[in-house]
Design an enzyme around this catalytic site. Structure first.
Site, mmCIF file in Angstrom:
data_model
loop_
_atom_site.group_PDB
_atom_site.id
_atom_site.type_symbol
_atom_site.label_atom_id
_atom_site.label_comp_id
_atom_site.label_asym_id
_atom_site.label_seq_id
_atom_site.Cartn_x
_atom_site.Cartn_y
_atom_site.Cartn_z
ATOM 1 N N GLY A 393 0.865 -1.219 0.015
ATOM 2 C CA GLY A 393 0.107 0.130 -0.101
ATOM 3 C C GLY A 393 0.679 1.225 -0.519
ATOM 4 N N PRO A 394 0.396 2.153 -0.574
ATOM 5 C CA PRO A 394 1.091 3.720 -0.071
ATOM 6 C C PRO A 394 2.077 3.443 1.563
ATOM 7 C CG PRO A 394 -1.342 4.440 -1.237
ATOM 8 C CD PRO A 394 -1.299 2.554 -0.555
ATOM 9 N N SER A 395 2.706 4.528 1.101
ATOM 10 C CA SER A 395 3.614 5.419 2.534
ATOM 11 C C SER A 395 2.288 5.839 2.721
ATOM 12 C CB SER A 395 4.419 6.236 2.034
ATOM 13 O OG SER A 395 5.494 6.732 3.086
ATOM 14 N N GLY A 396 2.266 5.605 4.524
ATOM 15 C CA GLY A 396 1.534 6.413 5.026
ATOM 16 C C GLY A 396 -0.080 5.414 5.452
ATOM 17 N N GLY A 398 -0.559 3.376 6.546
ATOM 18 C CA GLY A 398 -0.833 2.661 8.205
ATOM 19 C C GLY A 398 -0.228 1.165 8.545
ATOM 20 N N LYS A 399 0.796 0.464 7.497
ATOM 21 C CA LYS A 399 1.184 -0.748 7.467
ATOM 22 C C LYS A 399 1.952 -0.589 8.810
ATOM 23 C CE LYS A 399 3.151 -0.072 3.391
ATOM 24 N NZ LYS A 399 2.780 1.279 3.259
ATOM 25 N N GLU A 522 10.085 -4.073 5.505
ATOM 26 C CA GLU A 522 11.282 -3.324 4.836
ATOM 27 C C GLU A 522 12.221 -3.817 4.754
ATOM 28 O OE1 GLU A 522 10.873 -0.782 2.285
ATOM 29 O OE2 GLU A 522 8.888 -1.847 2.729
HETATM 30 P P1 ATP Z 1 5.467 3.596 5.212
HETATM 31 O O1 ATP Z 1 5.205 2.912 4.270
HETATM 32 O O2 ATP Z 1 5.794 4.765 4.468
HETATM 33 O O3 ATP Z 1 6.929 3.767 5.859
HETATM 34 P P2 ATP Z 1 3.338 2.704 6.965
HETATM 35 O O4 ATP Z 1 1.814 1.990 5.943
HETATM 36 O O5 ATP Z 1 3.893 2.138 7.220
HETATM 37 O O6 ATP Z 1 4.146 4.193 5.747
HETATM 38 P P3 ATP Z 1 2.675 3.514 9.253
HETATM 39 O O7 ATP Z 1 3.679 4.545 9.329
HETATM 40 O O8 ATP Z 1 1.891 3.236 10.044
HETATM 41 O O9 ATP Z 1 2.699 4.158 7.210
HETATM 42 O O10 ATP Z 1 1.627 5.947 9.552
HETATM 43 C C1 ATP Z 1 -0.115 5.711 9.540
HETATM 44 C C2 ATP Z 1 0.205 7.059 9.582
HETATM 45 O O11 ATP Z 1 -0.064 7.082 10.703
HETATM 46 C C3 ATP Z 1 0.580 8.307 8.926
HETATM 47 O O12 ATP Z 1 0.162 9.641 8.680
HETATM 48 C C4 ATP Z 1 2.163 8.451 10.495
HETATM 49 O O13 ATP Z 1 2.082 10.097 9.680
HETATM 50 C C5 ATP Z 1 0.754 8.422 11.314
HETATM 51 N N1 ATP Z 1 1.341 7.846 12.870
HETATM 52 C C6 ATP Z 1 3.058 7.076 12.589
HETATM 53 N N2 ATP Z 1 3.766 6.980 13.451
HETATM 54 C C7 ATP Z 1 2.784 7.848 14.367
HETATM 55 C C8 ATP Z 1 3.348 8.283 15.626
HETATM 56 N N3 ATP Z 1 3.637 7.713 16.587
HETATM 57 N N4 ATP Z 1 2.312 9.235 16.271
HETATM 58 C C9 ATP Z 1 0.995 9.569 15.308
HETATM 59 N N5 ATP Z 1 0.928 9.495 14.236
HETATM 60 C C10 ATP Z 1 1.829 8.825 13.411
#
Ligand code: ATP
Length: 598
Positions: A393-396, A398-399, A522
């Site tokens: 899924g795209p960055s951010g 929630g993975k 990753e």
């Molecule tokens: P990526 O592939 O870029 O790592 P991801 O899919 O793993 O992204 P997450 O790291 O789960 O995404 O983040 C999901 C959302 O929650 C994002 O908008 C991020 O800014 C927010 N987020 C992540 N960690 C925190 C935190 N500790 N406090 C507040 N918001 C957070």
């Protein structure tokens, strides 16, 4: 302040006996110090006088008329010497015990705070900076140590000397005592006025020093950026500014303190001169002996200086009370995420069975710091046991948050997460985390040796097991190339390794832990194509019949996954194999177009 001592009591309790003896030696040395005045009186009256001792209302009367003046002098000196030895012995015991107690109690407190804080959930550390906690554990406990280890005993000793001294003064000569007592407020007043200002300025100095500390930390931590942008002069001048500000505050404080000292000395000397003048007249007119005047002056000086010390350490005791409050605050924190009272475990009936599936049901979650933004939106998904499941899924999307929730670094606001049909809240945290193994996006290494870092997965692993894990993660070659092999020091957070090498060590750590469920975030993002191929092979072995959840941006790494979940904005928007999704899922098709078929 008393409430602080009440809270500190559990830390003092184990050392009651030591406190008792410290108190005994403290009272003993105070009384012995005061009796030096008597020694002085005897010395002057009996040793130096050619005449008979005048008949005055002295507290001591020694019948030594049979001795010569030389012998009398020797007796007086012996008396002083004996008191000196007693004071020295008492001071040794007091100093040793009190300093020992200071060190012991602050060490105990340090351990207790650390023991407590290490169980706090990660979101706590997002709100409270690590620097703040560090300063509490180091500076506040050190402050407490100096207070317990010296200031408090200085306070008690001087307080005792002050009270006993005043009593003695009153008993022996009320007239002269009134002169002393009149000058007491005169001395105390400027101490209070200036003391308050000095205290405020010393707190400000501490704050400014903390500023210097964080400036050093930040610039050294980012030293590569500083040097790459050639901003050394900028950092130097910034640092200089911080130092100068701290210096100016200190200089201001020193000025105030010097004023205070001058005023106090002048007033004390004036009071004592006046007292000696009045006492001198009494000696001339035969009302008191010269020895008594000397002893009296001695007590008056002791009383005055003890008063000075008391008022000085009172400020320090207040600072200590503040520091203790800050530490107690940390001890009173309750972790929001705890193990249940009656915890469950997963039962495995046969050796071939793998019950470690994961199930998210209607999970709603937002980070505590961002209550208005839903991160996981009624998410429901299943991760089958013994299979490799990928999250894309795209960055951010929630993975990584999904990983955090499986670990219970956070708890969802609603919905449930189960492993093997047991809600993870029913497991003890220790059991839950022992079933999980993580290879994080940014591997965190510790500043120890290579083998210490790999062993973090299993502290009691043998050298052979460590080596096997290194081999399985394709780390053996680069480890052998390091100056001391497995015993090479890695530097803070493994600065002496490349990104790919760090990841391979993180994989070795997970291999050694041999968890029931493997979480790969990753895991292969920093590897070149060749090492990635090796890693893929290693992972294939590692993930065999093991529940594996993998996050990967690059679809090439998940093509062979048994199941792929596509996540977007905290929701599940598709599930299936690579081929199925490629046919049916719009977002997956888009991601595939961008990455695979360029
Ligand atoms: P990526 O592939 O870029 O790592 P991801 O899919 O793993 O992204 P997450 O790291 O789960 O995404 O983040 C999901 C959302 O929650 C994002 O908008 C991020 O800014 C927010 N987020 C992540 N960690 C925190 C935190 N500790 N406090 C507040 N918001 C957070």
């Amino acid at each position: 302040m008393p409430s602080v001592f009440k809270k500190l009591y559990p830390f003092l309790k184990p050392y009651k006996l030591k406190f008792f003896w410290a108190a005994v030696s403290l009272v003993f040395t105070s009384v012995a110090t005061l009796s030096l005045g008597q020694g002085l009186r005897v010395l002057v009256d009996l040793g130096f006088s050619n005449e008979e001792t005048p008949e005055v209302n002295s507290t001591f009367t020694l019948d030594i008329s049979a001795y010569t003046n030389y012998e009398k002098l020797a007796i007086a000196i012996a008396f002083l010497g004996a008191i000196g030895i007693l004071i020295a012995l008492g001071t040794f015991v007091r100093h040793y015990l009190v300093s020992w107690l200071g060190e012991r109690i602050s060490s105990d407190l340090r351990v207790e705070v650390y023991k407590h804080i290490i169980h706090m959930e990660p979101s706590y550390f997002e709100e409270t900076s690590a620097g703040d906690i560090q300063s509490r554990i180091l500076t506040d406990t050190t402050l407490l140590q100096t207070i317990v280890g010296s200031s408090f005993s200085i306070f008690l000793r001087n307080f005792l000397i002050f009270v006993l001294g005043i009593i003695w003064l009153f008993v022996t000569n009320p007239k002269l005592t009134s002169i002393v007592l009149v000058s007491v407020p005169l001395v105390v007043f400027p101490i209070l006025i200036f003391g308050r200002k000095v205290r405020k300025l010393s707190k400000e100095t501490q704050d400014k020093l903390a500023g210097i500390g964080s400036q050093v930390n930040e610039s050294l931590f980012n030293i590569r950026t500083v040097q790459a942008f050639h901003q050394e002069s900028y950092e130097k001048s910034k640092f200089n500014r911080f130092v100068e500000i701290a210096f100016n505050v200190s200089a201001y404080r020193i000025l105030y303190r010097s004023f205070m000292i001058v005023i106090v000395i002048t007033l004390v000397l004036a009071g004592i001169s006046f007292m000696i003048w009045a006492g001198g007249i009494d000696v001339i007119e035969g009302r008191i002996s010269s020895g008594e005047l000397i002893a009296f002056s001695f007590y008056a000086i002791m009383v005055a200086s003890s008063l000075g010390s008391v008022s000085e350490v009172i400020g320090e005791l207040q600072r200590a009370a503040g520091a203790t409050e800050r530490l107690i605050e940390l001890l009173q924190l309750e972790p929001k995420i705890n193990s249940p009272i009656n915890s469950k475990t997963i039962r495995v009936s046969s050796s071939t069975e793998n019950p470690y599936s994961i199930k998210f049901s209607d999970v709603l979650f937002h980070y505590p710091s961002r209550p208005d933004r839903v991160t996981l939106d009624q998410l429901s998904l299943e991760i089958p046991a013994g299979k490799v499941t990928a999250l894309v899924g795209p960055s951010g999307a929630g993975k990584s948050t999904i990983f955090d929730l499986i670990y219970r670094f956070h708890d969802p606001q609603s919905g449930s997460i189960q492993i093997g049909n047991v809600t993870i809240k029913d497991f003890s945290l220790e059991y839950l985390r022992s079933t999980l193994g993580l290879v994080p996006q940014e591997p965190n290494l510790f500043s120890g040796t290579v083998s210490e870092n790999i062993r973090y997965g299993k502290l009691d692993a043998s050298d052979d097991e460590v080596k096997a894990a290194a081999e399985a993660s394709f780390s053996l070659d680069f480890i052998n190339d390091l100056p001391s092999g497995f015993d090479s020091q890695l530097g803070e957070n493994g600065v002496r390794l490349s990104g790919g090498q760090k990841q391979r060590l993180a994989i070795a750590r997970a291999i050694l832990k041999n968890p029931k469920i493997l979480l790969l975030d990753e895991a292969t993002s920093s590897l070149d194509s060749e090492s990635e191929m090796f890693i893929q092979q290693a992972l294939k072995e590692l993930t065999k019949n093991r529940t594996t959840l993998m996050i990967a941006h690059r679809l090439s790494t998940v093509i062979n996954a048994d199941l792929i979940h596509v996540i977007e904005n905290g929701k599940l928007v598709g599930s299936g194999t690579h081929d199925e999704l490629l046919k049916a899922n719009e977002l997956y098709q888009k991601l595939a177009r961008l990455q695979l078929f360029r």
